[in-house]
Scaffold this motif. Structure first.
Motif, PDB file in Angstrom:
ATOM      1  N   GLU A 195       0.833  -1.209   0.000  1.00  0.00           N
ATOM      2  CA  GLU A 195       0.000   0.000   0.000  1.00  0.00           C
ATOM      3  C   GLU A 195       0.869   1.262   0.000  1.00  0.00           C
ATOM      4  OE1 GLU A 195      -2.965   0.059   3.055  1.00  0.00           O
ATOM      5  OE2 GLU A 195      -3.648   2.068   2.531  1.00  0.00           O
ATOM      6  N   ARG A 229      -6.529   1.720  -0.705  1.00  0.00           N
ATOM      7  CA  ARG A 229      -6.766   0.551   0.138  1.00  0.00           C
ATOM      8  C   ARG A 229      -7.908  -0.314  -0.415  1.00  0.00           C
ATOM      9  NH1 ARG A 229      -3.934  -2.439   3.882  1.00  0.00           N
ATOM     10  NH2 ARG A 229      -5.406  -4.034   4.465  1.00  0.00           N
ATOM     11  N   SER A 230      -9.001   0.355  -0.767  1.00  0.00           N
ATOM     12  CA  SER A 230     -10.151  -0.435  -1.224  1.00  0.00           C
ATOM     13  C   SER A 230      -9.859  -1.091  -2.576  1.00  0.00           C
ATOM     14  CB  SER A 230     -11.417   0.435  -1.275  1.00  0.00           C
ATOM     15  OG  SER A 230     -11.193   1.547  -2.112  1.00  0.00           O
ATOM     16  N   GLU A 237      -7.732  -4.078  -1.749  1.00  0.00           N
ATOM     17  CA  GLU A 237      -8.569  -5.124  -1.138  1.00  0.00           C
ATOM     18  C   GLU A 237      -9.366  -5.854  -2.218  1.00  0.00           C
ATOM     19  OE1 GLU A 237      -9.232  -5.789   2.224  1.00  0.00           O
ATOM     20  OE2 GLU A 237      -8.320  -4.100   3.311  1.00  0.00           O
ATOM     21  N   ALA A 251      -8.888  -9.755  -3.236  1.00  0.00           N
ATOM     22  CA  ALA A 251      -9.993 -10.710  -3.122  1.00  0.00           C
ATOM     23  C   ALA A 251     -10.209 -11.423  -4.461  1.00  0.00           C
ATOM     24  CB  ALA A 251     -11.267  -9.982  -2.700  1.00  0.00           C
ATOM     25  N   SER A 259      -5.999 -10.507   2.378  1.00  0.00           N
ATOM     26  CA  SER A 259      -5.850  -9.060   2.533  1.00  0.00           C
ATOM     27  C   SER A 259      -4.929  -8.705   3.705  1.00  0.00           C
ATOM     28  CB  SER A 259      -7.209  -8.381   2.690  1.00  0.00           C
ATOM     29  OG  SER A 259      -7.805  -8.760   3.906  1.00  0.00           O
ATOM     30  N   ARG A 260      -4.802  -9.616   4.683  1.00  0.00           N
ATOM     31  CA  ARG A 260      -3.871  -9.314   5.789  1.00  0.00           C
ATOM     32  C   ARG A 260      -2.428  -9.203   5.277  1.00  0.00           C
ATOM     33  NH1 ARG A 260      -1.409 -14.186   6.740  1.00  0.00           N
ATOM     34  NH2 ARG A 260      -2.640 -15.896   5.898  1.00  0.00           N
ATOM     35  N   LEU A 266      -1.524  -7.636   2.752  1.00  0.00           N
ATOM     36  CA  LEU A 266      -1.299  -6.298   2.191  1.00  0.00           C
ATOM     37  C   LEU A 266      -0.527  -5.412   3.169  1.00  0.00           C
ATOM     38  CD1 LEU A 266      -4.830  -5.628   0.639  1.00  0.00           C
ATOM     39  CD2 LEU A 266      -2.732  -6.208  -0.600  1.00  0.00           C
TER      40      LEU A 266
END
Lengths: 352, 270
Positions: free
Chosen positions: B99, B118-119, B122, B126, B132-133, B135
């Motif tokens: 990120e 971020r989104s 994510e 997915a 996602s952890r 990231l």
């Protein structure tokens, strides 16, 4: 002051090798206490006996003569939720101060202490801090020293920590300030099952020099120690790290690790790293690693290949390098962010 | 909008040894080109030279993206111009999350939507089964081979370049991860018209990522080009059948070997 019988160490002695001790003119300074502020929950600060120092050199003698001790005692079983803070501010040029912190932590007790040293950039002074830590059986002690000294202040520090059976001592240092700033740290695992951890971030710029001497001393069986020191030098700054893992014959089943990483961020900067092992028994697991060099080309290329300009890529790599240690410090997010910002500020002032 | 990546007569050396001997390749938006070759053919050199990695010397030829001279640009500007490299061995960068990195990449591009980084991460994670952890981890630190390639693919999908070089995407990962990554790349060719140069040794990748064109690279030169059937022929006959199509590459006298990594340079005990 000082008494003429005192003999200054010289760089000929191994423990002062590479140091700037030869430049010190002790008679330029008069012993004057710095301003010390303590923030601790009730029942921790006390007037109890001050244990005498082990005398290694004239600075220990001077500390015995002039120390202004702060004694912190945590009774057995007490878990102190809030970090105790001890702040020293040097205000007078020409002063030498000898702060002494005694931290005596009872069995199964738990405490975090953050000691900060600061002075303005125009304060030409000497500070000789001494820290004595004892962790009784099963105690957990976190100690952090933060050096925010001004550019004309010298520091000659020495920390001694002794952990008894099954205790855990974590010693951390953040060194950003000072002209010549030295800290020697002796962490002794004295009882079976004792653990010591040492981490440090140091970052010297301009003409600063940071100097660290560490000892991971194992004298009881099944003890462990881990050390991670990460530093950077830029402009014409210098740094020295020398570390010794010493494992006595009786310290069977001991595990000890030592890692020192240094970034040299300018052509004119210089860092030295000297790891040493002294092991008197076979039944140990032990390793050390050390490196000195510029920013890794592969890391830089990886980030640049994502479209990140070189100066931003370097900033990410350097801040990331230090964040690995900053994340481990026993501090609030506010202080962590403040330290991160100070590191970023230093990097932005770099002359290549 | 259609873009074109043009490589003309590209020659390059590493450590004073000539590895590329005149590569010609034209890739348009939405096309998938497989460049296949045996070990030592110059596959990794090609990807390094295209991205402008230090230590490689261009001896001649040109590389342009929509007419812009990529060889005149430093690496980061090539990336901003729309070229992306998915690395064979993604580099570990301690203390820097994906990120952090992509936010800076976005900022440097002055692109919109950086606040949604971020989104977007994510969502892309997915989509290809990247936890996602991960990231929040340091870039490529303590990741498995499959996780590293998924991470590379997430970055590709978020950055949305015009052209992507996949350097041995199929090395070091299991078949599930390979399928997830290859399908995401395939989808990008349709969604944003991504043009792809997939550099690979084996056919395995091409079972998941169907190429429009296949090129055989031997001794630093493309010796055969064709449709997907060329990969089948290669599978059947091996590289030996193509090796003879090319005269031996000219080589300059090999000089002193460079250290293979920085670890080697300063990683030793001092």
């Amino acid at each position: 002051m000082p008494t003429p019988t005192l003999t200054l160490p010289t760089a000929e002695q191994e423990v002062w090798r590479y140091s700037r001790i030869g430049e010190l003119q002790l008679d330029r300074y008069d012993a004057t206490p710095c301003r010390t502020t303590i923030d601790a929950p009730a029942g921790i600060v006390c007037d109890g006996d001050v244990p005498s120092l082990t005398i290694h050199d004239c600075f220990d003698e001077l500390s015995e003569a002039h120390a202004e001790p702060v004694v912190l005692r945590v009774t057995a079983g007490r878990a102190v939720a809030q970090a105790v803070t001890v702040d020293h501010v040097i205000e007078a040029s020409g002063s030498s101060s000898y702060p002494r912190l005694v931290l005596d932590v009872g069995a199964e007790a738990d405490v975090t202490v953050i000691e900060t040293f600061s002075s303005a950039d125009d304060v030409d002074a000497l500070i000789v801090p001494r820290v004595q830590i004892r962790a009784a059986q099963g105690a957990r002690v976190n100690y952090l020293a933060v050096n925010l000294l001004g550019r004309r202040t010298w520091q000659l520090g020495h920390q001694e920590a002794v952990g008894e059976r099954d205790s855990t001592i974590r010693l951390a240092t953040v060194a950003l300030g000072g002209d010549y700033a030295r800290v020697r740290t002796d962490a002794r695992a004295a009882g079976p099952g004792a653990t010591t951890t040492q981490v440090a971030v140091y970052y010297a710029d301009g003409t600063q020099m940071h100097d660290f001497r560490t000892l991971q001393d194992h004298v009881a069986p099944h003890t462990s120690s881990d050390l991670l020191f990460k530093g950077a030098v830029q402009d014409t700054a210098r740094s020295v790290y020398t570390g010794l893992i010493r494992i006595a014959n009786e310290a069977k089943g001991t595990v000890a690790f030592q890692t020192n990483r240094n970034l040299t961020l300018s052509e004119g900067a210089w860092a030295e790293s000297v790891p040493n092992l002294d092991i008197a028994t076979n039944d140990v697991r032990c390793s050390h690693a050390s490196s000195v060099g510029p920013i890794d080309d592969e890391q830089r290329f990886y980030l640049e290949s994502r479209g990140i300009p070189p100066e931003v890529a370097e900033r990410l790599v350097v801040l990331g390098f230090f964040d690995e240690v900053l994340q481990q410090l026993p501090v609030t997010q506010v202080l962590r962010d403040d330290l991160h910002r100070r590191v970023a500020d230093k990097l932005s002032r770099r002359q290549p | 909008m259609s873009h074109v990546l043009e490589i003309h007569d590209l020659s390059a050396s590493v450590a004073e040894r000539q590895i590329l001997n005149g590569i010609d390749l034209i890739v348009r938006s939405g096309e998938v080109h497989a460049v296949m070759g045996p070990n030592g053919a110059g596959k990794s050199t090609l990807s390094a030279v295209l991205m402008g990695k230090a230590g490689y010397t261009v001896l001649g030829g040109s590389v342009t993206l929509d007419g812009q001279d990529l060889l005149a640009m430093p690496t980061w500007q090539r990336a901003q111009a729309g070229l992306h490299l998915v690395m064979q061995y993604p580099t570990e960068v301690p203390g820097v999350s994906v990120e952090d990195a992509l936010r800076q990449a976005h900022l440097a591009r002055r692109a919109e939507g950086g606040g949604e980084m971020r989104s977007r991460l994510e969502a892309e994670a997915a989509r290809i089964g990247y936890a996602s952890r991960l990231l929040d981890r340091s870039m490529n630190v303590d990741l498995s081979g499959g996780e590293k390639k998924r991470n590379e693919t997430v970055q590709l999908a978020v950055l949305q370049p015009k052209f992507a070089i996949l350097d041995e995407l199929d090395s070091g990962l299991d078949i599930d991860a390979l399928r997830d990554c290859a399908r995401r790349v395939e989808d990008l060719t349709n969604e944003i018209g991504l043009g792809v140069v997939a550099i690979t040794h084996y056919n395995r990748l091409l079972e998941e990522l169907r190429p429009d064109f296949v090129h055989i690279l031997v001794r630093g030169r493309i010796v055969a080009s064709g449709g997907p059937e060329l990969a089948d022929q290669l599978e059947r006959d091996g590289y030996a059948a193509f090796a003879g199509a090319d005269e031996p590459a000219s080589t300059v006298q090999a000089a002193a070997v460079r250290p293979s990594s920085l670890d080697e340079l300063f990683g030793g005990l001092r």
